[in-house]
Design a protein around this motif. Structure first.
Motif, PDB file in Angstrom:
ATOM      1  N   ALA A   5       0.833  -1.198   0.000  1.00  0.00           N
ATOM      2  CA  ALA A   5       0.000   0.000   0.000  1.00  0.00           C
ATOM      3  C   ALA A   5       0.869   1.249   0.000  1.00  0.00           C
ATOM      4  O   ALA A   5       0.562   2.236  -0.692  1.00  0.00           O
ATOM      5  CB  ALA A   5      -0.931  -0.011   1.213  1.00  0.00           C
ATOM      6  N   MET A   6       1.969   1.211   0.756  1.00  0.00           N
ATOM      7  CA  MET A   6       2.872   2.365   0.758  1.00  0.00           C
ATOM      8  C   MET A   6       3.397   2.634  -0.641  1.00  0.00           C
ATOM      9  O   MET A   6       3.429   3.773  -1.116  1.00  0.00           O
ATOM     10  CB  MET A   6       4.045   2.109   1.710  1.00  0.00           C
ATOM     11  CG  MET A   6       3.787   2.556   3.126  1.00  0.00           C
ATOM     12  SD  MET A   6       4.986   1.867   4.260  1.00  0.00           S
ATOM     13  CE  MET A   6       6.288   3.059   4.132  1.00  0.00           C
ATOM     14  N   VAL A   7       3.806   1.560  -1.315  1.00  0.00           N
ATOM     15  CA  VAL A   7       4.296   1.716  -2.691  1.00  0.00           C
ATOM     16  C   VAL A   7       3.182   2.284  -3.566  1.00  0.00           C
ATOM     17  O   VAL A   7       3.373   3.241  -4.320  1.00  0.00           O
ATOM     18  CB  VAL A   7       4.776   0.357  -3.243  1.00  0.00           C
ATOM     19  CG1 VAL A   7       5.189   0.499  -4.695  1.00  0.00           C
ATOM     20  CG2 VAL A   7       5.927  -0.180  -2.415  1.00  0.00           C
ATOM     21  N   GLY A   8       1.982   1.681  -3.422  1.00  0.00           N
ATOM     22  CA  GLY A   8       0.865   2.089  -4.270  1.00  0.00           C
ATOM     23  C   GLY A   8       0.511   3.545  -4.098  1.00  0.00           C
ATOM     24  O   GLY A   8       0.333   4.281  -5.084  1.00  0.00           O
ATOM     25  N   ILE A   9       0.445   3.996  -2.828  1.00  0.00           N
ATOM     26  CA  ILE A   9       0.062   5.390  -2.604  1.00  0.00           C
ATOM     27  C   ILE A   9       1.117   6.332  -3.183  1.00  0.00           C
ATOM     28  O   ILE A   9       0.792   7.359  -3.776  1.00  0.00           O
ATOM     29  CB  ILE A   9      -0.134   5.659  -1.097  1.00  0.00           C
ATOM     30  CG1 ILE A   9      -1.303   4.837  -0.583  1.00  0.00           C
ATOM     31  CG2 ILE A   9      -0.409   7.128  -0.858  1.00  0.00           C
ATOM     32  CD1 ILE A   9      -1.545   4.959   0.899  1.00  0.00           C
ATOM     33  N   MET A  10       2.380   5.954  -3.053  1.00  0.00           N
ATOM     34  CA  MET A  10       3.435   6.817  -3.597  1.00  0.00           C
ATOM     35  C   MET A  10       3.339   6.907  -5.115  1.00  0.00           C
ATOM     36  O   MET A  10       3.532   7.968  -5.699  1.00  0.00           O
ATOM     37  CB  MET A  10       4.808   6.294  -3.186  1.00  0.00           C
ATOM     38  CG  MET A  10       5.202   6.613  -1.773  1.00  0.00           C
ATOM     39  SD  MET A  10       5.491   8.315  -1.396  1.00  0.00           S
ATOM     40  CE  MET A  10       4.014   9.100  -1.119  1.00  0.00           C
ATOM     41  N   VAL A  11       3.047   5.768  -5.741  1.00  0.00           N
ATOM     42  CA  VAL A  11       2.923   5.795  -7.198  1.00  0.00           C
ATOM     43  C   VAL A  11       1.712   6.627  -7.597  1.00  0.00           C
ATOM     44  O   VAL A  11       1.743   7.401  -8.555  1.00  0.00           O
ATOM     45  CB  VAL A  11       2.812   4.357  -7.749  1.00  0.00           C
ATOM     46  CG1 VAL A  11       2.489   4.383  -9.235  1.00  0.00           C
ATOM     47  CG2 VAL A  11       4.106   3.609  -7.509  1.00  0.00           C
ATOM     48  N   TRP A  12       0.654   6.490  -6.819  1.00  0.00           N
ATOM     49  CA  TRP A  12      -0.580   7.199  -7.140  1.00  0.00           C
ATOM     50  C   TRP A  12      -0.427   8.695  -6.878  1.00  0.00           C
ATOM     51  O   TRP A  12      -0.774   9.530  -7.700  1.00  0.00           O
ATOM     52  CB  TRP A  12      -1.721   6.595  -6.311  1.00  0.00           C
ATOM     53  CG  TRP A  12      -3.016   7.335  -6.392  1.00  0.00           C
ATOM     54  CD1 TRP A  12      -3.666   7.709  -7.536  1.00  0.00           C
ATOM     55  CD2 TRP A  12      -3.823   7.776  -5.300  1.00  0.00           C
ATOM     56  NE1 TRP A  12      -4.824   8.367  -7.214  1.00  0.00           N
ATOM     57  CE2 TRP A  12      -4.955   8.417  -5.856  1.00  0.00           C
ATOM     58  CE3 TRP A  12      -3.714   7.685  -3.915  1.00  0.00           C
ATOM     59  CZ2 TRP A  12      -5.953   8.978  -5.061  1.00  0.00           C
ATOM     60  CZ3 TRP A  12      -4.712   8.232  -3.135  1.00  0.00           C
ATOM     61  CH2 TRP A  12      -5.818   8.869  -3.714  1.00  0.00           C
ATOM     62  N   ARG A  13       0.090   9.069  -5.712  1.00  0.00           N
ATOM     63  CA  ARG A  13       0.253  10.481  -5.376  1.00  0.00           C
ATOM     64  C   ARG A  13       1.634  10.720  -4.782  1.00  0.00           C
ATOM     65  O   ARG A  13       1.808  10.738  -3.566  1.00  0.00           O
ATOM     66  CB  ARG A  13      -0.799  10.920  -4.356  1.00  0.00           C
ATOM     67  CG  ARG A  13      -2.209  10.837  -4.874  1.00  0.00           C
ATOM     68  CD  ARG A  13      -3.097  11.722  -4.076  1.00  0.00           C
ATOM     69  NE  ARG A  13      -2.914  13.102  -4.462  1.00  0.00           N
ATOM     70  CZ  ARG A  13      -3.919  13.944  -4.636  1.00  0.00           C
ATOM     71  NH1 ARG A  13      -5.135  13.561  -4.452  1.00  0.00           N
ATOM     72  NH2 ARG A  13      -3.687  15.187  -4.982  1.00  0.00           N
ATOM     73  N   PRO A  14       2.630  10.934  -5.640  1.00  0.00           N
ATOM     74  CA  PRO A  14       4.009  11.059  -5.137  1.00  0.00           C
ATOM     75  C   PRO A  14       4.181  12.202  -4.151  1.00  0.00           C
ATOM     76  O   PRO A  14       5.079  12.172  -3.325  1.00  0.00           O
ATOM     77  CB  PRO A  14       4.823  11.315  -6.402  1.00  0.00           C
ATOM     78  CG  PRO A  14       3.957  10.918  -7.525  1.00  0.00           C
ATOM     79  CD  PRO A  14       2.558  11.063  -7.084  1.00  0.00           C
TER      80      PRO A  14
END
Lengths: 305, 278, 473
Positions: free
Chosen positions: C435-444
């Motif tokens: 999820a951490m990776v995903g959120i960063m990709v989604w909203r850096p």
């Protein structure tokens, strides 16, 4: 005196392992300027892959140590580099050219994933492998009660590290891939404009870094005989410290830093206290950085006004 | 009021490893004047600036700034922020350095940091909103408003500095430097990248700074329109050495200067000029 | 017609190709680690094969990648429809917001009529919606927080989670000063949390002083450590600073682990004095809180009190940060994040400015630590490891650096999901990492990607984050 020499050998062996992991940090940092926090866990994955590969080889009857070692080396390097590639593809490539902290956070995320994945897959218990490579040689015997010895495994570690280091230096300095890597390190955008496939170069960097980390993982497994899902964090922090100490971005710096951290730890444990060996390593890092803010072999940062 | 020059360089030398960037440079900048520092690319002009403003520590030589009341400061050993804070030397940068994510107004308030810091009782009084600080902040905003008007940026006061067009960013940087109430303003290529209309405006702005605030100006510039039109005194640098100085008219006709800009020996100037049809 | 058909079939074949590659990679990744289990439950290490597990995971990757590819190749159309739907929802909510409040009110009223004991829930829903519509999201969140113990008085489990969330909100806000405002990457923030907790525990035990005396002392100690670390290292730039702060965090933890005479080492410090209601203890005695105020004794009293203590501490952190941003020191922090060289050219002492950021951030970490110690009654070095620092940093970055409300939301989401899925253990952590990776990709740049200016001439315009720097320190 003998004690001192003995610790030197021990420290060099340990430092070699740190150095191999540190190269992964320093290469990735050099090229895309990010701290690959998951790299320590790649090292841990490498150790686990090697362990399982060993057990499989034993199970199918390949027990000749040199052959088994060679096969394990190949398998671990291949499969672990796949992990390096996958981590880059999933967590870092989508963030290329993004803000500085975003890849750092996704790297921390990836590190959490890898640790807990291995714990889920293989359990939290410590895995023990009985010593495969035994035998020691006496280096120095002055007739005192203490004898300086070097074990076969230590010789193996130091030789493998030397071989890999020179091989890798050759790749960086004399191949077209190395040229691409150096170009990306200087200026990623410009390299892309000049037709360097930067994505491929970066992916290969991760691949090579992971392969070297897996070798370090094997060495760790052989040297200590015990691994668990948690070794990646400590080794990762140490190796990263080594990379920074040597000057991040510099390959000889990574190796030098690794050896220094290994030696500091060993000597501190030998002469002062085992508990505070990490404190010693970290304190020396802090002191060195205060006087050499870009590490020992790092390029001094010229402040462009 | 003292007669000493506002800025006086004495045998200033700056060496980077084997490279001698500035070589025993001495010159004076007169109080209230606009002094221009010109020279071909790589002559060492920006290095001189960085030595004056403390971003580099000179290898040897002296830099002295004398205030109107006769107070005199040796800059060569002072760190950059102390030169700005205690000696009141302000500067702009060749490649604009604004606080891009802060509004134009905020940029000008940051420039008044030290005054506001004292007024806020080093944060303690300010934290509880005591009136002393509120008055000081109002004054700071007034000063900022004044410079925004002078630089025609009032309309853009609440926009992030990074979103302003290039010319406006250049002006904002000058406004920000002026908000520190400097005695000496060092401008590093303020006209670079400006169109002719904008560079005319820059001339007007610099003249009014000179006439209204009595701030002395030291200027690096390649745009000869700006240099010739507004400067009182010109110092020419080549390869880290002073090759000439004098009034703009004198410099315009100095063979040594022309030779340096053409990159040829002095006696070859005429030949080159003939070649290109001058 | 035919063109569309080839388009579709090529999408399908592309997706299939992607899925196949993903499947092969997954097989390579998982063949050893999932395909075999190292097992030492019966003597020496042995291998057990797990072909079914391997096949199913690889299959899942294959199918998952296939679906994602299908979605991805159809993305423009998909985004178009999602955008339209979202727009319609927003328009509806904006147009009928007061009707929504009225509806809520009606529902709540009828609910109370039929089930009077559920009035707290109704109260919190109505109040939050009303305040949210009238004064915005932050106010709604605040009202929700203030009313929370009233609503969930009978459910100490939720109260406990809320206290943990608020602790992380506070830590996030504290670190936000260092990372978000001053742009200094601090990977060892947990050290100050630890210093706060240990100094509280040691002082409170040794001298028997009350919580309200020890709390500021703990904060001061932490701030002192912040200066101690900051002074030599703050001239380091970028990631050098990051590794030094990380090293410092580890040093503090190792010292806590080994300085047994002071910290009791890995066993930790137990029976730390509990917080009292300004001298009145929460116990069933005559002099206890319940007896003093004529109430029946209930252990939840203490929990509610702790809830309000940490809420107040967090709000103080928030208030101080908001004030500081509008003061010269706060503006200097942000300017430092934007461009240190320009800051120096304006006569601002960069070291002092960084030090204040470090010290103030550390101080709030210390307060949170003291609170943690008194809430737990027991602390050990295990609570102050690097993952804790990483979690707090992640909260700050995910929230949107520098944004107060973003940090609060991120802390709530992360901590709550972390606590609520506790029974899944490692599985939860794998998801959490992804999820951490995903959120960063989604909203850096985090959830809130605008910056609020600290002063304005005519109008306060939000600043898009694309102009805002992150700092190289």
């Amino acid at each position: 005196m003998e004690y001192f020499l003995q610790q030197l050998i021990n420290g060099l062996a340990l430092g070699s392992i740190y150095g191999l992991v540190a190269i992964g940090y320093t290469m990735v940092y050099g090229i895309i300027g990010m701290i690959n926090f998951a790299h320590g866990d790649i090292f841990m994955v490498g150790a686990f892959v090697a362990l399982i590969a060993f057990l499989i080889l034993v199970a199918i009857g390949i027990t000749a140590i040199p052959l088994a070692l060679f096969l394990v080396l190949i398998i671990a390097m291949l499969l672990t580099s796949l992990y390096g590639w996958a981590v880059e593809r999933i967590a870092y490539r989508p963030l290329r050219g993004s803000f500085r902290l975003a890849p750092l956070i996704s790297a921390i995320g990836m590190s959490i994933v890898l640790q807990n994945y291995v714990q889920l897959a293989q359990g939290a218990r410590v895995k023990t492998l009985q010593p495969l490579i035994t035998g020691v040689h006496t280096v120095l015997d002055l007739g005192n009660r203490f004898v300086v010895q070097i074990s076969n495994i230590q010789i193996l570690i130091i030789l493998t590290t030397l071989a890999l280091m020179s091989g890798f230096s050759w790749i960086v300095s004399s191949t077209s891939l190395g040229r691409d890597m150096r170009a990306c390190e200087q200026d990623l955008k410009m390299a892309a404009l000049l037709g360097v496939d930067t994505n491929r170069t970066i992916a290969l960097t991760f691949l090579i870094g992971a392969a070297l980390a897996s070798v370090a993982g094997i060495m760790y497994l052989l040297y200590y005989g015990v691994i668990d899902f948690h070794i990646g964090f400590v080794a990762g922090v140490k190796a990263f410290t080594a990379a920074v100490l040597g000057g991040i971005g510099s390959l000889p710096g990574a190796m030098l830093g690794g050896l220094l951290i290994g030696l500091i730890e060993t000597y501190w444990s030998a002469y002062f206290s085992v508990q505070y060996k990490d404190v010693a390593a970290f304190s020396i890092l802090i002191v060195v950085l205060i006087f050499m803010p870009t590490g020992i072999l790092g390029r001094p940062e010229v402040e462009k006004v | 009021m003292t007669n000493a020059p506002i800025l006086s360089l004495d045998q200033l030398t700056m060496r980077f490893g084997g490279l001698l960037a500035v070589d025993s440079l001495s010159f004076n900048a007169k109080r209230g004047d606009i002094t221009a520092l010109i020279g071909p690319n790589g002559a060492g002009k920006t290095t001189v600036f960085n030595c004056i403003t403390g971003f580099y520590e000179p290898t040897s030589g002296g830099i002295r700034v004398t205030h109107d009341d006769g107070d005199s400061f040796a800059l060569e050993k002072l760190p950059d922020f102390k030169i700005a804070r205690n000696v009141h030397v302000a500067r702009t940068f060749q490649n604009i350095r604004l606080f891009a994510g802060m509004t134009a107004l905020e940029n000008l308030l940051v420039a008044q940091h030290n005054m506001l810091m004292r007024a806020s009782g080093y944060t303690v009084f300010g934290l509880f909103g005591l009136p002393g600080y509120r008055n000081a902040e109002r004054e700071a905003i007034d000063l900022a408003r004044h410079w925004l008007e002078k630089t025609r940026l009032t309309e853009r006061a609440d926009d992030p500095a990074g979103s302003l067009p290039y010319g406006a960013q250049r002006r904002l940087e000058i406004a920000r430097a002026m908000c520190t109430k400097p005695v000496l303003l060092c401008l590093d290529e303020p006209a670079a990248g400006l169109n002719p209309r904008e560079s005319d405006e820059l001339n007007t702005l610099l003249r009014s700074i000179k006439n209204e605030t009595r701030t002395s100006i030291l200027l690096i510039e390649h745009d000869m329109n700006v240099v010739m039109e507004i400067s009182d005194h010109v110092v020419v640098l080549d390869h880290g050495k002073k090759i000439s100085e004098g009034t703009p008219d004198f410099i315009r006709n100095d063979q040594k200067v022309i030779a340096a800009y053409l990159g040829v020996e002095e006696d070859a100037v005429e030949a080159v000029e003939a070649e290109v049809g001058l | 017609m035919s063109a569309e058909k080839t388009g579709k079939s090529s999408v399908l074949s592309h997706a299939l190709k992607d899925a196949l590659i993903a499947g092969i990679v997954a097989f390579g990744l998982f063949i050893l680690l999932l395909g075999f289990l190292t097992d030492d439950s019966r003597g020496p290490l042995q291998l057990r094969q797990r072909p079914v597990l391997l096949a199913s995971i690889v299959g899942m990757v294959f199918v998952g990648r296939f679906l994602i590819s299908l979605l991805y190749y159809n993305a423009p159309a998909l985004r178009h429809w999602l955008g339209k739907l979202w727009f319609a929802i927003c328009a509806f909510a904006a147009r009928y917001k007061w009707q929504l409040v009225a509806l809520m009110f009606a529902v709540a009223a009828s609910r109370i009529y039929y089930a009077p004991q559920s009035w707290p829930l109704a109260l919190i829903i109505v109040a939050t919606t009303f305040i949210g519509v009238r004064f915005g999201f932050s106010a709604a969140l605040l009202v929700f927080a203030v009313l929370f113990p009233v609503t969930f008085y009978s459910n100490p489990y939720y109260l406990g989670i809320a206290i943990i969330i608020l602790t992380y909100v506070m830590l996030g806000w504290g670190l936000n000063i260092v990372v978000g405002l001053a742009g200094l990457l601090d990977l060892g923030y947990v050290a100050f949390y630890a210093v706060g907790a240990y100094s509280y525990a040691i002082i409170a035990q040794a001298y028997g002083w009350s919580f309200w005396v020890c709390l500021p002392l703990a904060g001061l100690f932490a701030a002192f450590f912040g200066v101690l670390l900051g002074f030599p290292v703050l001239r380091l730039r970028g990631d050098y600073l990051a590794i030094v702060t990380l090293a410092f965090g580890e040093i503090v933890r190792i010292v806590l682990l080994n300085w047994i005479s002071l910290t009791n080492g890995p066993n930790g410090i137990g029976s730390i004095p509990r917080a009292t209601f300004f001298g009145i203890p929460f116990n069933p005695t005559e002099a206890g809180f319940a007896a003093t105020f004529g109430l029946e004794f209930d252990p939840t009293h203490r929990t509610v009190f702790l809830f309000y203590v940490i809420l107040a501490l967090a709000l103080i952190t928030n208030w101080v940060t908001i004030r500081l941003r509008k003061l010269p020191v706060g503006r200097a922090w942000e300017a430092l994040r934007e461009d240190e060289i320009a800051v120096r050219s304006l006569g601002i002492n960069p070291t002092n400015t960084k030090l204040t950021a470090f010290a103030i951030g550390a101080m709030f970490g210390g307060f949170a630590g003291a609170f943690f110690a008194t809430r737990q009654g027991f602390i050990s070095p295990d609570s102050f490891t690097f993952p804790e620092s990483a979690l707090i940093l992640a909260i700050v970055v995910l929230g949107g650096m520098g944004s107060q409300i973003g940090v609060a939301v991120a802390a709530t989401v992360m901590t709550a999901s972390f606590e609520l899925f506790r029974e899944f253990e490692q599985f939860r952590l794998v998801i959490f990492g992804f999820a951490m990776v995903g959120i960063m990709v989604w909203r850096p740049r985090g959830l809130v990607s605008t910056r609020e200016p600290t002063a304005y001439l005519k109008e306060r315009k939000k600043i898009s984050v694309e102009h805002v720097a992150e700092g190289r320190g």
